[in-house]
Write a protein that holds these residues in place. Structure first.
Motif, short mmCIF file in Angstrom:
data_model
loop_
_atom_site.label_atom_id
_atom_site.label_comp_id
_atom_site.label_asym_id
_atom_site.label_seq_id
_atom_site.Cartn_x
_atom_site.Cartn_y
_atom_site.Cartn_z
N UNK A 140 -0.98 6.11 6.81
CA UNK A 140 -1.38 6.14 8.21
C UNK A 140 -2.61 7.00 8.44
N UNK A 141 -3.07 7.71 7.39
CA UNK A 141 -4.28 8.51 7.52
C UNK A 141 -4.04 10.00 7.68
N UNK A 142 -2.78 10.44 7.60
CA UNK A 142 -2.46 11.86 7.74
C UNK A 142 -2.55 12.55 6.38
N UNK A 143 -3.61 13.29 6.16
CA UNK A 143 -3.81 14.03 4.92
C UNK A 143 -3.63 15.52 5.12
N UNK A 144 -3.02 15.93 6.23
CA UNK A 144 -2.88 17.35 6.53
C UNK A 144 -1.89 18.01 5.57
N UNK A 200 7.07 10.59 -2.75
CA UNK A 200 7.95 10.54 -1.58
C UNK A 200 7.54 9.39 -0.68
N UNK A 201 8.53 8.63 -0.24
CA UNK A 201 8.25 7.49 0.64
C UNK A 201 7.72 7.95 1.99
N UNK A 202 8.30 9.01 2.53
CA UNK A 202 7.86 9.52 3.84
C UNK A 202 6.43 10.04 3.78
N UNK A 203 6.13 10.78 2.72
CA UNK A 203 4.77 11.29 2.56
C UNK A 203 3.78 10.14 2.33
N UNK A 252 0.83 -1.20 0.00
CA UNK A 252 0.00 0.00 0.00
C UNK A 252 0.87 1.26 0.00
N UNK A 253 1.90 1.31 0.83
CA UNK A 253 2.79 2.47 0.87
C UNK A 253 3.52 2.62 -0.46
N UNK A 254 3.95 1.51 -1.06
CA UNK A 254 4.64 1.58 -2.35
C UNK A 254 3.72 2.11 -3.45
N UNK A 255 2.48 1.68 -3.45
CA UNK A 255 1.53 2.16 -4.45
C UNK A 255 1.22 3.64 -4.26
N UNK A 256 1.10 4.07 -3.01
CA UNK A 256 0.87 5.50 -2.74
C UNK A 256 2.09 6.31 -3.16
N UNK A 257 3.27 5.76 -2.93
CA UNK A 257 4.50 6.47 -3.28
C UNK A 257 4.58 6.76 -4.78
N UNK A 258 4.06 5.87 -5.60
CA UNK A 258 4.09 6.13 -7.05
C UNK A 258 3.25 7.33 -7.42
N UNK A 259 2.28 7.68 -6.60
CA UNK A 259 1.42 8.83 -6.87
C UNK A 259 1.91 10.12 -6.23
#
Length: 119
Positions: A54-58, A45-48, A35-42
């Motif tokens: 984790x649910x932080x969209x701030x 940044x890995x940290x973001x 899930x983190x890897x798929x989000x990273x492609x969009x």
């Protein structure tokens, strides 16, 4: 469990539960990493990506982050559905009753008989 001696049922149950819980922990870790890897492609940044997972969209661009999370979650769920479908087919095949086979003797043709002469 039916193959275990009654005296060893507790030990077998403990082993079964350990394997079940251990495999669940591994699957959750792999699912989270995917899930983190798929989000990273969009988001780039890995940290973001870890924060978004984790649910932080701030911060600025929360709509983009939410869209990235939704897209990644859909892909991960489609992958999970595919793995479940393959597993269901495998279990169905494993539990199917054995097919009847014909003996090898019945598959070989009988020798041709010589016609008898009438006297």
């Amino acid at each position: 469990m039916s193959l275990v001696e009654p005296e060893q049922a507790g030990m077998a149950t403990g082993f079964l539960n350990t394997m079940r819980i251990g495999s669940e922990a591994i699957v959750i870790a792999v699912y989270g990493a995917v899930l983190v890897s798929l989000i990273e492609t969009r988001v780039g940044s890995r940290e973001l990506a870890a924060k978004v997972a984790a649910g932080d969209l701030s911060g600025g661009g929360s709509a983009v982050r939410a869209a990235a999370f939704t897209h990644a979650l859909h892909l991960a769920l489609y992958g999970t559905a595919a793995v479940c479908a393959i597993g269901a087919v495998a279990v169905f095949a494993a539990l199917a009753p054995p097919r009847r086979t014909t003996p090898a003797a019945s598959l070989t043709p009988e020798p041709a008989r010589q016609p008898t002469k009438a006297v």
